[in-house]
Scaffold this active site. Structure first.
Site, short mmCIF file in Angstrom:
data_model
loop_
_atom_site.label_atom_id
_atom_site.label_comp_id
_atom_site.label_asym_id
_atom_site.label_seq_id
_atom_site.Cartn_x
_atom_site.Cartn_y
_atom_site.Cartn_z
N LYS A 154 0.73 -1.29 0.00
CA LYS A 154 -0.13 0.06 -0.04
C LYS A 154 1.00 1.27 -0.10
O LYS A 154 0.56 2.26 -0.79
CB LYS A 154 -0.86 -0.08 1.07
CG LYS A 154 -2.18 -1.20 1.01
CD LYS A 154 -2.83 -1.37 2.22
CE LYS A 154 -2.04 -1.96 3.43
NZ LYS A 154 -1.78 -3.18 3.10
N ILE A 155 2.14 1.24 0.71
CA ILE A 155 2.71 2.57 1.00
C ILE A 155 3.55 2.61 -0.31
O ILE A 155 3.83 3.81 -0.94
CB ILE A 155 3.36 2.46 2.36
CG1 ILE A 155 2.59 2.62 3.39
CG2 ILE A 155 4.46 3.87 2.44
CD1 ILE A 155 3.11 2.37 4.78
N THR A 232 11.46 4.53 5.47
CA THR A 232 10.39 5.15 6.50
C THR A 232 9.78 3.74 6.81
O THR A 232 8.33 3.90 7.37
CB THR A 232 9.36 6.06 5.81
OG1 THR A 232 8.90 5.35 4.43
CG2 THR A 232 10.07 7.37 5.31
N SER A 233 10.32 2.51 6.55
CA SER A 233 9.65 1.33 6.94
C SER A 233 9.96 0.81 8.33
O SER A 233 9.16 0.96 9.24
CB SER A 233 10.05 0.11 5.80
OG SER A 233 8.87 -0.95 5.93
N ARG A 234 11.21 0.18 8.48
CA ARG A 234 11.51 -0.27 9.79
C ARG A 234 13.00 -0.24 10.08
O ARG A 234 13.67 -0.57 8.81
CB ARG A 234 10.97 -1.67 10.17
CG ARG A 234 9.55 -1.80 10.62
CD ARG A 234 9.19 -1.26 11.89
NE ARG A 234 7.95 -1.22 12.24
CZ ARG A 234 6.75 -0.31 11.80
NH1 ARG A 234 7.25 0.72 11.38
NH2 ARG A 234 5.78 -0.51 12.33
N ASP A 258 13.30 7.55 8.58
CA ASP A 258 12.24 7.81 9.41
C ASP A 258 12.11 6.92 10.86
O ASP A 258 11.42 7.01 11.79
CB ASP A 258 10.82 7.90 8.83
CG ASP A 258 9.76 8.27 9.71
OD1 ASP A 258 9.86 9.35 10.52
OD2 ASP A 258 8.74 7.84 9.96
N GLU A 263 15.59 2.50 17.79
CA GLU A 263 14.73 3.78 18.08
C GLU A 263 14.02 3.78 19.37
O GLU A 263 13.55 4.92 19.99
CB GLU A 263 13.89 4.18 17.02
CG GLU A 263 12.64 3.13 16.88
CD GLU A 263 11.95 3.27 15.52
OE1 GLU A 263 12.26 3.85 14.52
OE2 GLU A 263 10.53 3.35 15.78
N HIS A 295 10.14 8.76 13.38
CA HIS A 295 8.96 7.99 13.28
C HIS A 295 7.58 8.87 12.91
O HIS A 295 6.71 8.52 13.80
CB HIS A 295 8.75 6.85 14.33
CG HIS A 295 8.28 5.71 13.45
ND1 HIS A 295 8.76 4.25 14.04
CD2 HIS A 295 7.05 5.29 12.77
CE1 HIS A 295 8.28 3.41 13.36
NE2 HIS A 295 7.02 4.05 12.79
N GLN A 296 7.87 9.69 12.09
CA GLN A 296 6.53 10.80 12.05
C GLN A 296 5.79 10.69 10.73
O GLN A 296 4.90 11.35 10.39
CB GLN A 296 7.04 12.08 12.40
CG GLN A 296 7.74 12.65 11.12
CD GLN A 296 7.87 14.28 11.37
OE1 GLN A 296 9.02 14.48 12.17
NE2 GLN A 296 7.18 15.07 10.61
N ALA A 297 6.38 9.56 10.17
CA ALA A 297 5.96 9.59 8.54
C ALA A 297 4.34 9.14 8.67
O ALA A 297 3.69 9.73 7.58
CB ALA A 297 6.25 8.24 7.67
N PHE A 298 3.72 8.60 9.80
CA PHE A 298 2.35 8.42 9.80
C PHE A 298 1.37 9.69 10.19
O PHE A 298 0.34 9.61 10.32
CB PHE A 298 2.23 7.18 10.69
CG PHE A 298 2.35 7.56 12.08
CD1 PHE A 298 3.70 7.81 12.74
CD2 PHE A 298 1.37 7.90 13.18
CE1 PHE A 298 3.93 7.95 13.92
CE2 PHE A 298 1.42 8.27 14.07
CZ PHE A 298 2.95 8.46 14.76
#
Ligand code: NAI
Length: 331
Positions: A154-155, A232-234, A258, A263, A295-298
């Site tokens: 999806k992303i 931006t995944s993990r 991200d 983290e 971790h702000q992409a969402f």
């Protein structure tokens, strides 16, 4: 239904309270992560609601089961931090939010790419200091560049479509091919070809045993000199020490992340008055061509609304026992 939320921030309260206008749920909010250090304190709740850095291992699950918890509700898409086999063994349902706004994450990935390439973060500070010089701000056109995307779910798909709009050539690697993306001009290839051809690589696959440290010394060696790497995944997709070496040798032209493997002790906290002991992160932050967000992409209004709504829907379904066998929110 009583829900204990872990790793919460003020915005979690805001959005979950907004979705509980009928007072169907009773909430307890904790700032701490869920993990072995705190699990004994869980009392009198039906559901624990966790996020990306909570540690839901076998021991935690065993204690939760003993304390009568029935559901582990992830308020995120990734679930690499939950021992699913243990949850099954102890009879706890695990649910997640598979898709809450893929565009939020894709758009942040593009924002990071544009910032890193055109150095708008540096330009902003310079101009505020009345420094109108352009030296050191040189970027390159994205138009015509080859973008390699690993994971076209999806992303990844939303990201591909944006990059297509920039006029980039799209190469991708995934275990499954997306026919719509192929019709739109994307070409699937092997990882080796993607590494050899791409000017920019963006990671959008989940963290699994197969993808852990996918980006390592051996894969970096196959990539073009000056490559821009986006994650931006993990964090665990990248072997950070190898990436630092690749930045030092100029193999990597830029890195935007991200997410970061270690983290959980750092992200989502204000540590501005703290000595950070993580030398690897400090080394990463010292490079002029590394951009890190926490971790702000969402983190968009739309995504947080959907996360709260879907998480509570999942909880209702799990507690009523009405879960379809093929429901992708249930693991
Ligand atoms: P998705 O499940 O829709 O897509 C993942 C894709 O990766 C699938 O097409 C799958 O076939 C592919 N894949 C699986 N194993 C692979 C492998 N070994 N090699 C190549 N491809 C592989 O997931 P979605 O929603 O696109 O999310 C992707 C990841 O983004 C999540 O796993 C999560 O870790 C991360 N994420 C990060 C956020 C952030 O705020 N930074 C927010 C949400 C998700």
């Amino acid at each position: 239904m009583k829900i204990a939320f872990f790793s919460t921030q003020p915005y979690d309260r805001t959005f979950f309270e907004r979705e509980n206008a009928q007072n169907e749920f009773s909430y307890q909010f904790y700032e701490t992560h869920l993990g072995p250090h705190i699990v004994q304190a869980v009392e009198d709740v039906d559901v624990v609601c966790v996020f990306v850095n909570d540690k839901v291992n076998r021991h935690v699950i065993q204690v939760l089961a003993e304390k009568g918890v029935k559901v582990i509700a992830l308020r995120c898409a990734g679930f690499n931090n939950v021992d699913l086999a243990a949850a099954k063994e102890y009879g706890l349902r695990v649910c997640r939010v598979p898709a809450y706004s893929p565009e939020a994450v894709a758009e942040h990935t593009v924002a990071m790419l544009l910032t890193l390439n055109r150095k708008t973060h540096k330009a902003y500070n310079r101009v505020r200091e009345q420094n109108f010089s352009l030296n050191g701000l040189l970027g390159f056109n994205l138009f015509g560049r080859t973008v390699g995307v690993i994971g076209t779910g999806k992303i990844g798909k939303a990201f591909c479509r944006i990059m297509h709009g920039f006029g980039c050539q799209l190469l991708a690697y995934d275990l499954y091919e997306d026919s719509e993306l192929k019709r739109e001009g994307l070409r699937y290839c092997t990882l080796e070809e993607l590494y050899a051809q791409a000017d920019i690589i963006s990671l959008h696959c989940p963290l699994t045993a197969d993808t852990a440290h996918l980006i390592n010394a051996a894969s970096l060696a196959q990539m073009k000199d000056g490559l821009i790497l986006l994650n931006t995944s993990r964090g665990g997709l990248i072997d950070t020490l190898s990436v630092i070496e690749a930045l030092k040798s100029r193999k990597l032209g830029g890195l935007a992340i991200d997410v970061y493997e270690q983290e959980e002790k750092i992200f989502f906290k204000d540590l501005s008055n703290t000595v950070i002991e993580d030398d690897t992160l400090q080394r990463l932050m010292s490079f002029p061509n590394v951009l890190i967000t926490a971790h702000q992409a969402f983190f968009t209004d739309e995504a947080l609304s959907q996360i709260a709504k879907k998480t509570l829907d999942n909880v209702k379904k799990a507690c009523s026992g009405r879960v379809a066998a093929d429901d992708p929110a249930f693991l």
